[in-house]
Design a protein around this motif. Structure first.
Motif, PDB file in Angstrom:
ATOM      1  N   ASN A 192      70.150 -23.644  -7.376  1.00 30.95           N
ATOM      2  CA  ASN A 192      69.606 -24.766  -8.142  1.00 30.95           C
ATOM      3  C   ASN A 192      70.450 -26.029  -7.977  1.00 30.95           C
ATOM      4  N   GLY A 193      70.932 -26.221  -6.739  1.00 33.38           N
ATOM      5  CA  GLY A 193      71.690 -27.429  -6.422  1.00 33.38           C
ATOM      6  C   GLY A 193      73.181 -27.337  -6.657  1.00 33.38           C
ATOM      7  N   HIS A 194      73.681 -26.227  -7.186  1.00 39.72           N
ATOM      8  CA  HIS A 194      75.110 -26.080  -7.476  1.00 39.72           C
ATOM      9  C   HIS A 194      75.728 -25.061  -6.526  1.00 39.72           C
ATOM     10  N   MET A 195      76.881 -25.411  -5.955  1.00 36.12           N
ATOM     11  CA  MET A 195      77.538 -24.514  -5.002  1.00 36.12           C
ATOM     12  C   MET A 195      78.052 -23.258  -5.692  1.00 36.12           C
ATOM     13  N   VAL A 196      77.857 -22.128  -5.024  1.00 33.83           N
ATOM     14  CA  VAL A 196      78.352 -20.850  -5.531  1.00 33.83           C
ATOM     15  C   VAL A 196      79.822 -20.720  -5.153  1.00 33.83           C
ATOM     16  N   LYS A 197      80.701 -20.667  -6.154  1.00 30.70           N
ATOM     17  CA  LYS A 197      82.143 -20.574  -5.908  1.00 30.70           C
ATOM     18  C   LYS A 197      82.707 -19.211  -6.265  1.00 30.70           C
TER      19      LYS A 197
ATOM     20  N   GLU B 297      69.090 -15.555 -12.204  1.00 35.90           N
ATOM     21  CA  GLU B 297      68.052 -15.507 -13.220  1.00 35.90           C
ATOM     22  C   GLU B 297      66.697 -15.689 -12.548  1.00 35.90           C
ATOM     23  N   ASP B 298      65.659 -15.135 -13.168  1.00 36.44           N
ATOM     24  CA  ASP B 298      64.319 -15.241 -12.602  1.00 36.44           C
ATOM     25  C   ASP B 298      63.952 -16.703 -12.332  1.00 36.44           C
ATOM     26  N   GLY B 299      63.533 -16.986 -11.107  1.00 32.58           N
ATOM     27  CA  GLY B 299      63.146 -18.345 -10.737  1.00 32.58           C
ATOM     28  C   GLY B 299      64.242 -19.161 -10.108  1.00 32.58           C
ATOM     29  N   ASP B 300      65.469 -18.632 -10.032  1.00 33.63           N
ATOM     30  CA  ASP B 300      66.554 -19.369  -9.378  1.00 33.63           C
ATOM     31  C   ASP B 300      66.195 -19.629  -7.915  1.00 33.63           C
ATOM     32  N   LEU B 301      66.549 -20.813  -7.441  1.00 33.55           N
ATOM     33  CA  LEU B 301      66.282 -21.187  -6.049  1.00 33.55           C
ATOM     34  C   LEU B 301      67.601 -21.321  -5.312  1.00 33.55           C
ATOM     35  N   ILE B 302      67.765 -20.526  -4.282  1.00 27.53           N
ATOM     36  CA  ILE B 302      68.994 -20.506  -3.488  1.00 27.53           C
ATOM     37  C   ILE B 302      68.752 -21.310  -2.220  1.00 27.53           C
ATOM     38  N   ALA B 303      69.665 -22.228  -1.915  1.00 34.67           N
ATOM     39  CA  ALA B 303      69.559 -23.060  -0.712  1.00 34.67           C
ATOM     40  C   ALA B 303      70.670 -22.695   0.255  1.00 34.67           C
ATOM     41  N   ILE B 304      70.277 -22.401   1.489  1.00 38.04           N
ATOM     42  CA  ILE B 304      71.217 -22.115   2.570  1.00 38.04           C
ATOM     43  C   ILE B 304      70.747 -22.917   3.767  1.00 38.04           C
ATOM     44  N   GLY B 305      71.384 -24.049   4.006  1.00 36.70           N
ATOM     45  CA  GLY B 305      70.899 -24.953   5.031  1.00 36.70           C
ATOM     46  C   GLY B 305      69.490 -25.395   4.675  1.00 36.70           C
ATOM     47  N   LYS B 306      68.554 -25.264   5.620  1.00 33.78           N
ATOM     48  CA  LYS B 306      67.158 -25.646   5.383  1.00 33.78           C
ATOM     49  C   LYS B 306      66.322 -24.498   4.825  1.00 33.78           C
TER      50      LYS B 306
ATOM     51  N   ARG C  72      65.196 -21.818   1.963  1.00 30.20           N
ATOM     52  CA  ARG C  72      65.123 -21.705   0.512  1.00 30.20           C
ATOM     53  C   ARG C  72      64.762 -20.262   0.171  1.00 30.20           C
ATOM     54  N   VAL C  73      65.500 -19.685  -0.769  1.00 31.52           N
ATOM     55  CA  VAL C  73      65.279 -18.300  -1.171  1.00 31.52           C
ATOM     56  C   VAL C  73      65.031 -18.265  -2.673  1.00 31.52           C
ATOM     57  N   LEU C  74      63.820 -17.880  -3.058  1.00 31.98           N
ATOM     58  CA  LEU C  74      63.444 -17.793  -4.466  1.00 31.98           C
ATOM     59  C   LEU C  74      63.737 -16.390  -4.976  1.00 31.98           C
ATOM     60  N   PHE C  75      64.453 -16.313  -6.109  1.00 33.46           N
ATOM     61  CA  PHE C  75      64.741 -15.015  -6.712  1.00 33.46           C
ATOM     62  C   PHE C  75      63.714 -14.719  -7.790  1.00 33.46           C
ATOM     63  N   ARG C  76      63.133 -13.532  -7.722  1.00 31.24           N
ATOM     64  CA  ARG C  76      62.206 -13.087  -8.738  1.00 31.24           C
ATOM     65  C   ARG C  76      62.688 -11.757  -9.306  1.00 31.24           C
ATOM     66  N   ALA C  77      62.866 -11.720 -10.616  1.00 30.08           N
ATOM     67  CA  ALA C  77      63.225 -10.468 -11.283  1.00 30.08           C
ATOM     68  C   ALA C  77      61.946  -9.680 -11.516  1.00 30.08           C
ATOM     69  N   ALA C  78      62.057  -8.361 -11.527  1.00 36.12           N
ATOM     70  CA  ALA C  78      60.885  -7.521 -11.746  1.00 36.12           C
ATOM     71  C   ALA C  78      61.329  -6.253 -12.436  1.00 36.12           C
ATOM     72  N   SER C  79      60.398  -5.349 -12.680  1.00 37.51           N
ATOM     73  CA  SER C  79      60.726  -4.090 -13.348  1.00 37.51           C
ATOM     74  C   SER C  79      61.519  -3.193 -12.418  1.00 37.51           C
ATOM     75  N   ALA C  80      62.010  -2.125 -12.991  1.00 35.97           N
ATOM     76  CA  ALA C  80      62.840  -1.201 -12.208  1.00 35.97           C
ATOM     77  C   ALA C  80      62.035  -0.427 -11.180  1.00 35.97           C
ATOM     78  N   HIS C  81      60.698  -0.466 -11.327  1.00 35.22           N
ATOM     79  CA  HIS C  81      59.851   0.313 -10.418  1.00 35.22           C
ATOM     80  C   HIS C  81      59.029  -0.607  -9.535  1.00 35.22           C
ATOM     81  N   GLU C  82      58.690  -0.116  -8.359  1.00 35.03           N
ATOM     82  CA  GLU C  82      57.856  -0.880  -7.458  1.00 35.03           C
ATOM     83  C   GLU C  82      56.469  -1.015  -8.050  1.00 35.03           C
ATOM     84  N   PRO C  83      55.780  -2.135  -7.818  1.00 34.51           N
ATOM     85  CA  PRO C  83      54.430  -2.294  -8.346  1.00 34.51           C
ATOM     86  C   PRO C  83      53.493  -1.255  -7.775  1.00 34.51           C
ATOM     87  N   PRO C  84      52.419  -0.880  -8.498  1.00 29.15           N
ATOM     88  CA  PRO C  84      51.486   0.136  -8.004  1.00 29.15           C
ATOM     89  C   PRO C  84      50.950  -0.227  -6.635  1.00 29.15           C
TER      90      PRO C  84
END
Length: 212
Positions: free
Chosen positions: A69-74, A80-89, A91-103
Motif C-alpha cells: 500500500n505504498g509503504h516499504m516493507v522493512k 490484511e485482506d485487500g492489501d496491494l503489494i508492489a514489486i517494480g511494475k 502488483r500483487v493483491l492479497f485476498r484472505a479466505a477460509s481455511a478450506h478451498e472453495p467448493p
C-alpha cells in the motif's frame, strides 16, 4: 485459503493459493512465483503462512524493495485482506479466505517442464512469453511456464493459454468483453498461437513470443 493475485497494467497474470508454509517470489526460476524482470531481485521476498490463514511478507534484501500500500516493507509484516503489494511494475493483491478451498476448486495451473517438450521443426523446446506492448509497462515480458495459465481482467474478460504437445492455444474463459487475437475475437474454442501474435486482453496489448 489465502491467495495472491498478480497483475501487470490491470491484466491478471497469476493466481496463487497459499497452501505451503513458505511461498517465495523472485526472478530466479527456483522460486514459487517467478517474475522474469530485472527490477525483481533473484530472491525478492517470501510469503509465510502461519496458523490457518495468517500471512506475513518479508523482503529478502531486494535491490528495489517490496511495498505494501505504498509503504516499504522493512520487517516481516502481516497482510490484511485487500492489501496491494508492489514489486517494480507488478502488483500483487492479497485476498484472505477460509481455511478450506472453495467448493469445486481446482488449481488453475499445473507445472510442466518445458525442456521435456519440443515442437515440429525445432531443435528443442520453446519458451513462451507475453510481451506488454501498451501502457507504462510496455516492454515487460511475462513468462508462460504452466500447462494452463489464465490472463485478463477478472469480471471483464479472462482467457486461458494452454500448453499442449502441438503448441500453445488460447481460448475465452469468462467475461462479457471478448479479448482479441490479431484483431479477431477469441471464442471458447481453442485457437493455436503463433510467434508474434498480438493479443488484446481487456484493453492491454500483449505480443506472444516463442524463444529457444
Amino acid at each position: 485459503m489465502p491467495q495472491l493475485i498478480a497483475s501487470v497494467e490491470g491484466v491478471e497474470i497469476k493466481h496463487v493459493y497459499l497452501k505451503n508454509d513458505r511461498t517465495t517470489l523472485g526472478r530466479k526460476p527456483h522460486n514459487d512465483i517467478v517474475f522474469d524482470n530485472m527490477v525483481v531481485s533473484g530472491d525478492h521476498c517470501v510469503f509465510e503462512l502461519k496458523g490457518i490463514a495468517d500471512v506475513y511478507v518479508e523482503d529478502l534484501g531486494s535491490t528495489n524493495g517490496t511495498y505494501i500500500n505504498g509503504h516499504m516493507v522493512k520487517s516481516p509484516q502481516q497482510l490484511e485482506d485487500g492489501d496491494l503489494i508492489a514489486i517494480g511494475k507488478f502488483r500483487v493483491l492479497f485476498r484472505a479466505a477460509s481455511a478450506h478451498e472453495p467448493p469445486g476448486f481446482q488449481n488453475e495451473t499445473t507445472a510442466m517442464p518445458l525442456d521435456a517438450l519440443g515442437f515440429p521443426g525445432t531443435s528443442g523446446a520453446l519458451q513462451a512469453s507475453l510481451k506488454v506492448l501498451s501502457g507504462s509497462s510496455a516492454g515487460l515480458e511475462v513468462p508462460v511456464v504452466k500447462a494452463v495459465t489464465t490472463f485478463g481482467q477478472p469480471g471483464v474478460s479472462v482467457v486461458s493459454i494452454s500448453h499442449r504437445r502441438s503448441g500453445y492455444y488460447v481460448a475465452h474463459m469468462r467475461g462479457g468483453i471478448p479479448s482479441t487475437l490479431n484483431g479477431q475475437a477469441i471464442g471458447t474454442e481453442a485457437i493455436a498461437l503463433a510467434h508474434k501474435d498480438v493479443l488484446n486482453l481487456a484493453g492491454t496489448e500483449m505480443e506472444f513470443l516463442l524463444k529457444n
